[in-house]
Motif scaffolding. Structure first.
Motif, mmCIF file in Angstrom:
data_model
loop_
_atom_site.group_PDB
_atom_site.id
_atom_site.type_symbol
_atom_site.label_atom_id
_atom_site.label_comp_id
_atom_site.label_asym_id
_atom_site.label_seq_id
_atom_site.Cartn_x
_atom_site.Cartn_y
_atom_site.Cartn_z
ATOM 1 N N GLY A 143 -18.662 33.312 -7.919
ATOM 2 C CA GLY A 143 -17.511 32.623 -7.340
ATOM 3 C C GLY A 143 -16.400 32.372 -8.340
ATOM 4 N N ALA A 144 -16.757 32.105 -9.583
ATOM 5 C CA ALA A 144 -15.741 31.858 -10.601
ATOM 6 C C ALA A 144 -14.906 33.112 -10.830
ATOM 7 C CB ALA A 144 -16.407 31.410 -11.900
ATOM 8 N N LEU A 145 -15.577 34.255 -11.024
ATOM 9 C CA LEU A 145 -14.854 35.512 -11.208
ATOM 10 C C LEU A 145 -14.060 35.859 -9.953
ATOM 11 C CD1 LEU A 145 -14.196 38.100 -12.773
ATOM 12 C CD2 LEU A 145 -16.362 39.060 -11.959
ATOM 13 N N LEU A 146 -14.650 35.656 -8.776
ATOM 14 C CA LEU A 146 -13.961 35.966 -7.525
ATOM 15 C C LEU A 146 -12.659 35.177 -7.392
ATOM 16 C CD1 LEU A 146 -16.811 36.183 -4.850
ATOM 17 C CD2 LEU A 146 -15.237 38.002 -5.531
ATOM 18 N N THR A 147 -12.642 33.952 -7.892
ATOM 19 C CA THR A 147 -11.431 33.131 -7.824
ATOM 20 C C THR A 147 -10.280 33.824 -8.546
ATOM 21 O OG1 THR A 147 -12.706 31.083 -7.706
ATOM 22 C CG2 THR A 147 -10.410 30.907 -8.417
ATOM 23 N N PHE A 148 -10.545 34.309 -9.748
ATOM 24 C CA PHE A 148 -9.481 34.940 -10.523
ATOM 25 C C PHE A 148 -9.155 36.337 -10.007
ATOM 26 C CE2 PHE A 148 -11.314 31.748 -13.425
ATOM 27 C CZ PHE A 148 -10.166 30.990 -13.616
ATOM 28 N N VAL A 149 -10.142 37.015 -9.447
ATOM 29 C CA VAL A 149 -9.867 38.294 -8.780
ATOM 30 C C VAL A 149 -8.954 38.045 -7.577
ATOM 31 C CG1 VAL A 149 -10.890 40.161 -7.426
ATOM 32 C CG2 VAL A 149 -11.979 39.426 -9.539
ATOM 33 N N GLY A 150 -9.239 36.984 -6.822
ATOM 34 C CA GLY A 150 -8.415 36.645 -5.676
ATOM 35 C C GLY A 150 -6.980 36.347 -6.072
ATOM 36 N N LEU A 151 -6.803 35.581 -7.148
ATOM 37 C CA LEU A 151 -5.444 35.306 -7.626
ATOM 38 C C LEU A 151 -4.722 36.593 -7.975
ATOM 39 C CD1 LEU A 151 -6.023 32.196 -9.937
ATOM 40 C CD2 LEU A 151 -4.817 32.223 -7.757
ATOM 41 N N ASP A 152 -5.442 37.489 -8.645
ATOM 42 C CA ASP A 152 -4.852 38.762 -9.034
ATOM 43 C C ASP A 152 -4.439 39.565 -7.809
ATOM 44 O OD1 ASP A 152 -4.462 40.859 -11.293
ATOM 45 O OD2 ASP A 152 -5.714 41.925 -9.829
ATOM 46 N N ARG A 153 -5.278 39.565 -6.774
ATOM 47 C CA ARG A 153 -5.006 40.367 -5.579
ATOM 48 C C ARG A 153 -3.784 39.876 -4.802
ATOM 49 N NH1 ARG A 153 -8.295 42.751 -8.123
ATOM 50 N NH2 ARG A 153 -10.164 43.836 -7.355
ATOM 51 N N ILE A 154 -3.467 38.601 -4.916
ATOM 52 C CA ILE A 154 -2.301 38.081 -4.192
ATOM 53 C C ILE A 154 -1.057 38.040 -5.072
ATOM 54 C CG2 ILE A 154 -3.724 36.725 -2.622
ATOM 55 C CD1 ILE A 154 -2.941 34.220 -4.200
ATOM 56 N N GLY A 155 -1.135 38.706 -6.223
ATOM 57 C CA GLY A 155 0.031 38.810 -7.085
ATOM 58 C C GLY A 155 0.156 37.746 -8.144
ATOM 59 N N LEU A 156 -0.909 36.963 -8.340
ATOM 60 C CA LEU A 156 -0.883 35.908 -9.355
ATOM 61 C C LEU A 156 -1.852 36.243 -10.481
ATOM 62 C CD1 LEU A 156 -0.756 32.761 -7.044
ATOM 63 C CD2 LEU A 156 1.141 33.820 -8.288
ATOM 64 N N GLY A 157 -1.782 37.474 -10.955
ATOM 65 C CA GLY A 157 -2.642 37.884 -12.051
ATOM 66 C C GLY A 157 -2.091 37.455 -13.393
ATOM 67 N N GLY A 158 -2.918 37.583 -14.416
ATOM 68 C CA GLY A 158 -2.481 37.260 -15.768
ATOM 69 C C GLY A 158 -2.819 35.850 -16.198
ATOM 70 N N GLY A 159 -2.704 35.627 -17.504
ATOM 71 C CA GLY A 159 -3.120 34.366 -18.090
ATOM 72 C C GLY A 159 -2.294 33.172 -17.682
ATOM 73 N N ALA A 160 -0.986 33.346 -17.497
ATOM 74 C CA ALA A 160 -0.135 32.208 -17.148
ATOM 75 C C ALA A 160 -0.512 31.650 -15.782
ATOM 76 C CB ALA A 160 1.333 32.625 -17.170
ATOM 77 N N ALA A 161 -0.642 32.540 -14.800
ATOM 78 C CA ALA A 161 -0.990 32.087 -13.448
ATOM 79 C C ALA A 161 -2.372 31.459 -13.415
ATOM 80 C CB ALA A 161 -0.920 33.266 -12.472
ATOM 81 N N ALA A 162 -3.334 32.066 -14.123
ATOM 82 C CA ALA A 162 -4.698 31.538 -14.127
ATOM 83 C C ALA A 162 -4.750 30.152 -14.754
ATOM 84 C CB ALA A 162 -5.623 32.488 -14.880
ATOM 85 N N SER A 163 -4.072 29.977 -15.878
ATOM 86 C CA SER A 163 -4.072 28.684 -16.559
ATOM 87 C C SER A 163 -3.380 27.621 -15.722
ATOM 88 C CB SER A 163 -3.406 28.806 -17.928
ATOM 89 O OG SER A 163 -4.176 29.615 -18.795
ATOM 90 N N LEU A 164 -2.250 27.975 -15.126
ATOM 91 C CA LEU A 164 -1.533 27.017 -14.280
ATOM 92 C C LEU A 164 -2.368 26.642 -13.056
ATOM 93 C CD1 LEU A 164 2.077 28.482 -14.469
ATOM 94 C CD2 LEU A 164 1.333 26.265 -15.367
ATOM 95 N N PHE A 165 -3.077 27.616 -12.497
ATOM 96 C CA PHE A 165 -3.942 27.337 -11.345
ATOM 97 C C PHE A 165 -5.026 26.331 -11.713
ATOM 98 C CE2 PHE A 165 -7.786 28.284 -8.843
ATOM 99 C CZ PHE A 165 -7.297 28.036 -7.567
#
Length: 392
Positions: A143-165
């Motif tokens: 689930g943890a990896l899926l969360t960041f994969v999901g962010l990437d799939r909706i156009g919020l990939g990369g370290g900045a988006a992940a950290s802000l999330f």
């Protein structure tokens, strides 16, 4: 007395940690033991904002708790305070904390087939294989990896988006906890939670916020709360220890059995969904214990960390958290979870971030404290963030 005991425990952990590191730096693997980081006094672009926000919350916090829009204001303040603390270490460090070779985002580009990833997830947990997961991915359910994969799939990939999330999700505790306990007086203490140092940015900060929302939902809508907490089981194996807090949340004499039943159905729905998709939680848990002892956890000594973890907790909850410890049911439930994690031997170091989902509930007891304790919380957060270059 409890403050003296906590201070003595912290001082002893620092001294013993210094002596062990001076003798052999490859034993504790924590240069600033009991914290995971390095002693490095520094200031940064976030310093002025962090100091200003802390000052305003101390000055206006009690009034904030009574404001008509207390919860959204507190959420904005907590987000700003957490971000400003993170930016003490600089923007570049903030946006790369989840992109290193040990972290989740390192694996995101390789996930091109989610169903196949879930079916093969468990087999890749043990180390020393050509396709072993990175440290953090292997140490958690998918689930943890899926969360960041999901962010990437909706156009919020990369370290900045992940950290802000992670910051935005983690800050949800300032809304969820007051709603769960029915008391806004705790708001300013949640805003100035010293643990915010490790929320910006770590996945555990995100886990903390989602778990708190799940606990709150249990108090109102047990089925929905069960679903969210079921998801939490697939964010981190350790979140199974939310059980004592969950029991407090559903406890109602008039319909206890029904509420527990609804919550259980919600949890089981998520567990079954993952099982059907190809990942069995219990298999992952068995294999993650194998991986745990294939790394530095095998070297880190239990004799030190079993009590030094609690010293790190002192800094996470701050003086007000220590002062507020008492017989409150929420505090007792969080303490049970923490002690279970500590004694298990599967929490050796880095608990300042790993225990965030439990530690933040220890602040429930601060609701009756005055402004002086807010000052102490602010000073603790600022001191830790400016004296230690934390890994998260």
């Amino acid at each position: 007395m409890r403050l003296v005991i906590a201070g003595s425990l912290l001082a002893e952990a620092v001294v013993v940690g210094f002596l062990v590191n001076a003798s052999d730096p490859h034993v504790l693997y924590a240069a600033a033991a009991p914290l995971f980081g390095n002693w490095q006094p520094h200031v940064g672009p976030g310093t002025p904002a962090a100091v200003l926000i802390a000052f305003l919350v101390v000055a206006k916090g009690p009034e904030l708790a009574r404001h008509r829009f207390a919860l959204p204001i507190a959420y904005a303040a907590a987000t700003a305070f957490t971000l400003s603390l993170a930016l003490v270490d600089g923007w570049d460090r903030f946006v790369t904390r989840l992109t290193t070779d040990d972290e989740y985002l390192h694996e995101v580009p390789g996930v091109t087939d989610v169903p196949a990833m879930l079916r093969g997830f468990a087999a890749r947990i043990p180390d020393f294989q050509p396709d072993s997961w990175t440290t953090h991915v292997s140490g958690h359910p998918p689930g943890a990896l899926l969360t960041f994969v999901g962010l990437d799939r909706i156009g919020l990939g990369g370290g900045a988006a992940a950290s802000l999330f992670c910051v935005l999700a983690g800050s949800l505790v300032v809304v969820a906890i007051p709603k769960a306990i029915g008391d806004n007086a705790v708001l300013p203490f949640l805003v100035l939670f010293p643990g915010a140092v490790w929320v910006g940015a770590s996945a555990d900060g995100m886990f903390m916020g989602i778990a708190a929302v799940g606990i709150y939902l249990l108090t109102r809508w047990p089925l929905l709360g069960g679903i969210v907490l079921g998801w939490c089981l697939f964010l981190s194996y350790g979140l199974v220890l939310l059980a004592p807090l969950a029991l407090v949340a559903v406890w109602r004499k008039e319909d206890l059995v029904r509420r527990i039943g609804l919550a259980a159905v919600g949890v089981l729905a998520v567990v079954v969904a993952f099982a059907v998709a190809g990942f069995w939680w219990f298999e992952g848990y068995e294999l993650v214990q194998v991986r745990y002892y294939q790394g530095i956890a095998d070297t880190r000594p239990y004799w030190y960390w079993v009590w030094a973890n609690l010293a790190a907790l002192v800094l996470v909850i701050g003086p007000a958290g220590i002062k507020g410890l008492g017989r409150d049911k929420w505090v007792l439930a969080a303490a049970v979870a923490i002690l279970a994690a500590d004694l298990s031997g599967l929490s050796k170091a880095e608990t300042e971030r790993i225990w965030l989902p439990f530690a933040v509930w220890l602040l429930v007891g601060t609701a009756k404290l005055d402004r002086r304790w807010l000052t102490a919380q602010a000073l603790t957060a600022l001191a830790v963030n400016h004296l230690v270059l934390t890994n998260w």
